[in-house]
Motif scaffolding. Structure first.
Motif, short mmCIF file in Angstrom:
data_model
loop_
_atom_site.label_atom_id
_atom_site.label_comp_id
_atom_site.label_asym_id
_atom_site.label_seq_id
_atom_site.Cartn_x
_atom_site.Cartn_y
_atom_site.Cartn_z
N PHE A 25 0.90 -1.28 0.08
CA PHE A 25 0.15 -0.04 0.02
C PHE A 25 0.69 1.28 -0.01
CE2 PHE A 25 -2.04 3.64 2.50
CZ PHE A 25 -3.26 3.66 1.49
N VAL A 26 1.79 1.22 0.87
CA VAL A 26 2.73 2.33 0.91
C VAL A 26 3.42 2.63 -0.48
CG1 VAL A 26 4.61 3.54 2.32
CG2 VAL A 26 2.81 2.22 3.38
N SER A 27 4.04 1.72 -1.05
CA SER A 27 4.66 1.69 -2.31
C SER A 27 3.55 2.11 -3.33
CB SER A 27 5.29 0.31 -2.57
OG SER A 27 4.15 -0.62 -3.13
N GLN A 28 2.56 1.91 -3.36
CA GLN A 28 1.40 2.42 -4.31
C GLN A 28 0.79 3.73 -4.00
OE1 GLN A 28 0.81 0.98 -7.16
NE2 GLN A 28 1.83 -0.89 -6.69
N LEU A 29 1.28 4.60 -2.96
CA LEU A 29 1.19 5.88 -2.68
C LEU A 29 1.68 6.64 -3.86
CD1 LEU A 29 1.73 6.29 1.03
CD2 LEU A 29 -0.52 6.08 -0.11
N ILE A 79 12.13 0.13 4.06
CA ILE A 79 12.35 1.47 4.39
C ILE A 79 12.91 2.60 3.38
CG2 ILE A 79 13.48 3.01 6.12
CD1 ILE A 79 13.72 0.68 7.94
N ARG A 80 13.83 2.07 2.46
CA ARG A 80 14.05 2.81 1.48
C ARG A 80 12.91 3.12 0.36
NH1 ARG A 80 20.17 1.32 -0.30
NH2 ARG A 80 19.81 3.15 -1.25
N GLY A 81 12.48 2.05 0.10
CA GLY A 81 11.16 2.14 -0.97
C GLY A 81 10.19 2.88 -0.44
N ALA A 82 9.95 2.76 0.90
CA ALA A 82 8.82 3.45 1.37
C ALA A 82 8.86 4.95 1.48
CB ALA A 82 8.53 2.93 2.91
N ALA A 83 10.41 5.33 1.75
CA ALA A 83 10.85 6.83 1.75
C ALA A 83 10.77 7.61 0.10
CB ALA A 83 12.12 6.95 2.09
N VAL A 84 11.05 6.54 -0.65
CA VAL A 84 11.08 7.08 -2.09
C VAL A 84 9.54 7.23 -2.47
CG1 VAL A 84 11.47 6.55 -4.33
CG2 VAL A 84 12.97 6.01 -2.59
N SER A 85 8.89 6.50 -2.18
CA SER A 85 7.23 6.44 -2.71
C SER A 85 6.77 7.78 -1.81
CB SER A 85 6.46 5.09 -2.41
OG SER A 85 5.22 5.25 -2.98
N VAL A 86 6.84 7.65 -0.55
CA VAL A 86 6.22 8.89 0.09
C VAL A 86 6.86 10.15 -0.46
CG1 VAL A 86 5.88 9.89 2.31
CG2 VAL A 86 5.85 7.51 2.08
N ALA A 87 7.94 10.31 -0.62
CA ALA A 87 8.60 11.70 -1.00
C ALA A 87 7.97 11.97 -2.44
CB ALA A 87 9.88 11.39 -1.51
N LEU A 116 13.69 5.49 -8.47
CA LEU A 116 12.36 5.11 -9.20
C LEU A 116 11.75 4.16 -8.05
CD1 LEU A 116 13.85 3.91 -12.50
CD2 LEU A 116 12.65 5.99 -12.14
N PRO A 117 10.66 4.54 -7.95
CA PRO A 117 9.45 3.67 -6.96
C PRO A 117 9.55 2.43 -7.38
CG PRO A 117 8.50 5.77 -7.46
CD PRO A 117 9.64 5.71 -8.48
N ALA A 118 9.70 2.12 -8.63
CA ALA A 118 9.42 0.59 -9.24
C ALA A 118 10.81 -0.28 -8.60
CB ALA A 118 9.61 0.83 -10.84
#
Length: 286
Positions: free
Chosen positions: A186-190, A258-266, A236-238
């Motif tokens: 869910f977070v990665s799809q933000l 954590i790194r993936g969530a940070a990229v997606s949220v940013a 890239l979020p992907a």
């Protein structure tokens, strides 16, 4: 009537306009919501039928994760496999649809200006629609694994989660790990949600907003496969979309998620800010 006069109108409370329950009820009754729910519910049955027809599943051999090899080991394995095969595209579509169709559809129906004339403050309208869109997106991401867990348990039994790298998690341990997987997805799809929502505020065509978000997400997936980009792919979020595989092991490994969530949220924060800023200045005529 001026804004100040409206604000002084008896009983008028900006925060009480367009309540979430009203917007949620409107979105729940739409046909596309029912279609998405039906597709996500039927997908686990399609996978069970495919395994029954094709025999034992085999991994894709891409060196990343091989959950397909253990798909029929238990209900937990089947739920994890359903998430694996749907994370790259199937779960992207509901997110883009719920968040990208919400404002643009009002404009296409020529009802957006009437909502603002109610009067509903623009920021309040966007916040209500974005909140409901995210809630429906979260519900879609919960629906698939829950149905897959029930269907997989009925088809393959309730047992430990067999790990592709070896070992297993007991059934009681598997559930928290699967919950973390769903939460990370869910977070990665933000970023997709925010992209679709921003496009929804700049176009009157719902299909353009939804299709644009899905298309750009696919472009990101393609760029992540270009190894010549080197470390640039980490922006890239992907690049981080399958970091949840780290949760499917006895110990917890959080660094990739954590790194993936940070990229997606940013990305989501920037795109969300663009949506609110642009819509606040937009001349709404539809």
């Amino acid at each position: 009537m001026t804004a100040q006069a409206t604000a002084r109108a008896p009983g008028y409370r900006p925060r009480r306009t367009l309540p979430l329950r009203v917007e949620a009820r409107r979105q729940l009754r739409r046909r596309r919501t029912l279609v998405i729910a039906a597709v996500l519910t039927l997908l686990p049955f399609v996978l069970v039928a495919a395994f029954a027809i094709g025999g034992d599943p085999h991994g894709r051999g891409n060196g990343r994760i091989t959950l397909m090899d253990t798909a029929t080991a238990s209900g937990a394995n089947f739920a994890a496999t359903a998430l694996f095969v749907s994370a790259g595209f199937v779960l992207v579509v509901p997110v883009a649809l719920f968040c990208g169709d919400t404002v643009a559809s009002e404009a296409s129906w020529s009802s957006l200006r009437y909502l603002l004339a109610a009067p509903v403050p623009r920021a309040r309208l966007l916040l209500s629609k974005l909140t409901v869109g995210l809630l429906f997106s979260a519900a879609a991401m919960l629906l698939l694994p829950l149905v897959a867990l029930v269907v997989g348990t009925a088809a393959y039994g309730w047992g430990p989660l067999q790990l592709p790298a070896g070992g297993a998690l007991s059934a009681s341990q598997a559930l928290p790990h699967l919950a973390v997987v769903v939460g990370y997805l869910f977070v990665s799809q933000l970023v997709t949600a925010a992209l679709a929502f921003w496009l929804s505020t700049v176009t009157d065509a719902p299909l353009g907003a939804v299709g644009g978000a899905v298309g750009l997400t696919i472009v990101g997936n393609v760029l992540d496969q270009v190894t010549a980009l080197g470390s640039w792919r980490e922006a890239l979020p992907a690049h981080w979309q399958y970091s949840w595989a780290n949760a499917l092991q006895p110990g917890w490994e959080w660094s990739g998620m954590i790194r993936g969530a940070a990229v997606s949220v940013a990305y989501a924060l920037v795109l969300g800010a663009l949506a609110f800023r642009g819509f606040a200045r937009k001349d709404v005529v539809s």
